[in-house]
Write an enzyme that holds these catalytic residues in place. Structure first.
Site, mmCIF file in Angstrom:
data_model
loop_
_atom_site.group_PDB
_atom_site.id
_atom_site.type_symbol
_atom_site.label_atom_id
_atom_site.label_comp_id
_atom_site.label_asym_id
_atom_site.label_seq_id
_atom_site.Cartn_x
_atom_site.Cartn_y
_atom_site.Cartn_z
ATOM 1 N N ILE A 196 46.773 56.000 29.270
ATOM 2 C CA ILE A 196 45.489 56.293 28.644
ATOM 3 C C ILE A 196 44.437 56.591 29.706
ATOM 4 O O ILE A 196 44.363 55.912 30.735
ATOM 5 C CB ILE A 196 45.042 55.125 27.730
ATOM 6 C CG1 ILE A 196 43.834 55.524 26.885
ATOM 7 C CG2 ILE A 196 44.782 53.866 28.519
ATOM 8 C CD1 ILE A 196 43.531 54.513 25.781
ATOM 9 N N GLU A 207 48.957 47.351 32.373
ATOM 10 C CA GLU A 207 47.904 46.685 31.595
ATOM 11 C C GLU A 207 47.606 45.274 32.093
ATOM 12 O O GLU A 207 46.457 44.821 32.038
ATOM 13 C CB GLU A 207 48.301 46.638 30.108
ATOM 14 C CG GLU A 207 48.232 47.983 29.401
ATOM 15 C CD GLU A 207 49.512 48.792 29.531
ATOM 16 O OE1 GLU A 207 49.667 49.771 28.778
ATOM 17 O OE2 GLU A 207 50.361 48.455 30.402
ATOM 18 N N ASP A 254 49.409 47.345 24.200
ATOM 19 C CA ASP A 254 49.308 47.261 22.741
ATOM 20 C C ASP A 254 49.790 48.501 21.992
ATOM 21 O O ASP A 254 49.551 48.642 20.802
ATOM 22 C CB ASP A 254 47.858 46.969 22.333
ATOM 23 C CG ASP A 254 46.861 47.996 22.863
ATOM 24 O OD1 ASP A 254 47.285 48.926 23.569
ATOM 25 O OD2 ASP A 254 45.648 47.842 22.591
ATOM 26 N N GLY A 258 50.408 53.365 29.484
ATOM 27 C CA GLY A 258 50.759 54.050 28.251
ATOM 28 C C GLY A 258 51.932 54.991 28.386
ATOM 29 O O GLY A 258 52.595 55.323 27.392
ATOM 30 N N ASP A 285 54.776 53.031 27.253
ATOM 31 C CA ASP A 285 54.773 53.004 25.787
ATOM 32 C C ASP A 285 55.459 54.250 25.235
ATOM 33 O O ASP A 285 56.254 54.183 24.296
ATOM 34 C CB ASP A 285 53.331 52.970 25.253
ATOM 35 C CG ASP A 285 52.614 51.666 25.537
ATOM 36 O OD1 ASP A 285 53.093 50.616 25.093
ATOM 37 O OD2 ASP A 285 51.564 51.705 26.194
#
Length: 268
Positions: A65, A143, A151, A120, A123
């Site tokens: 991100i 993170e 998340d 991310g 992810d």
């Protein structure tokens, strides 16, 4: 379709989806998150696509991100604290949705990873069907070093890909996992000496998949995802129902005829 933060090409039933913010290490701003969701939803419905390869332009695969977007996530103009928290929860769901779209896409998605796969980015690759990397690639759940809990799906998917203890070590320490180690622990299927070799081999794998029955490939992905998240008994019940609906197809007949005629099957 033209995109601002991605490149998209389709050839011989293989879609190449490429992160295209190399000046920001392919960190994803709001536009990129929106475009990623749109791309995978569109490719899911596109009959000219049977398999997808996800990669990145520049020095890195994806830095996750964009920090500017991250800093703005919780800044909502609400006096009521409860309503601010409600909007934050909704925003997290919105950021999860593009990654979910990768997993929910009916076509197999292959990640070809070089350079950094950060935050991310992990992810994202965790939602892909298969992962390949270069030896000098690195993976990090960043993170934890930002005072956050990842998340967007890493903790839900990664422990089902690699040993849970290794997943926890990555999550607690934020350390870099190299391409070679990623191959050893099962995070990637294989590691290659350089990006050019990796891309060539990944394309071969994608073309192999694209030559199979598209109905069977889509069904196989659906069954594998369902079985991962359900008991054996539930999985077998779902399998029986799936084949009752999908087994008797033109693809099945073409596969049988091709075998008898000693030729390659051609699926529409």
């Amino acid at each position: 379709m033209a995109f601002e933060t991605f490149e998209l090409t389709i050839e011989n039933y293989v879609a190449q989806v490429i992160f295209n913010r190399p000046e920001r290490a392919n960190a994803l701003n709001q536009k990129a998150w929106d475009e990623m969701k749109a791309i995978f939803e569109e490719l899911d419905e596109n009959d000219e696509v049977r398999v997808i390869v996800l990669s990145g332009n520049g020095k890195h695969f994806c830095a996750g991100i964009d920090l500017e977007l991250l800093m703005n996530v919780a800044q909502f103009a609400q006096k009521c604290e409860g309503r601010r928290r409600e909007k934050l929860r909704k925003k997290v769901f919105e950021l999860q949705a593009p990654i979910n779209a990768i997993e929910q896409c009916s076509k197999p998605v292959i990640a070809a990873i070089h350079g950094g796969c950060i935050g991310g980015g992990v992810d994202i690759i965790s939602a892909c069907d298969m992962r390949y990397s270069t030896d000098d690639a690195f993976f990090t759940i960043k993170e934890i070093d930002m005072g956050m809990v990842a998340d967007l799906g890493t903790f839900q998917r990664l422990p089902k890909i690699i040993p849970p203890g290794i997943a926890r070590e990555m999550a607690y320490t934020g350390r870099n996992v190299s391409g070679k180690e990623a191959e050893r622990i099962g995070l990637t299927n294989r590691s290659f000496p350089d990006a050019e070799t990796m891309q060539a081999e990944v394309v071969k794998i994608a073309q192999n998949i694209a030559a199979k029955s598209p109905l069977s490939i889509r069904g196989t992905k659906a069954i594998l995802n369902h079985s991962r998240d359900h008991s054996v008994a539930d999985g077998l019940d779902y399998m029986a129902t799936w084949n009752a609906a999908m087994l008797l197809s033109d693809d099945l007949m073409e596969a049988f005829q091709a075998k008898m005629q000693k030729r390659d099957a051609v699926f529409l």
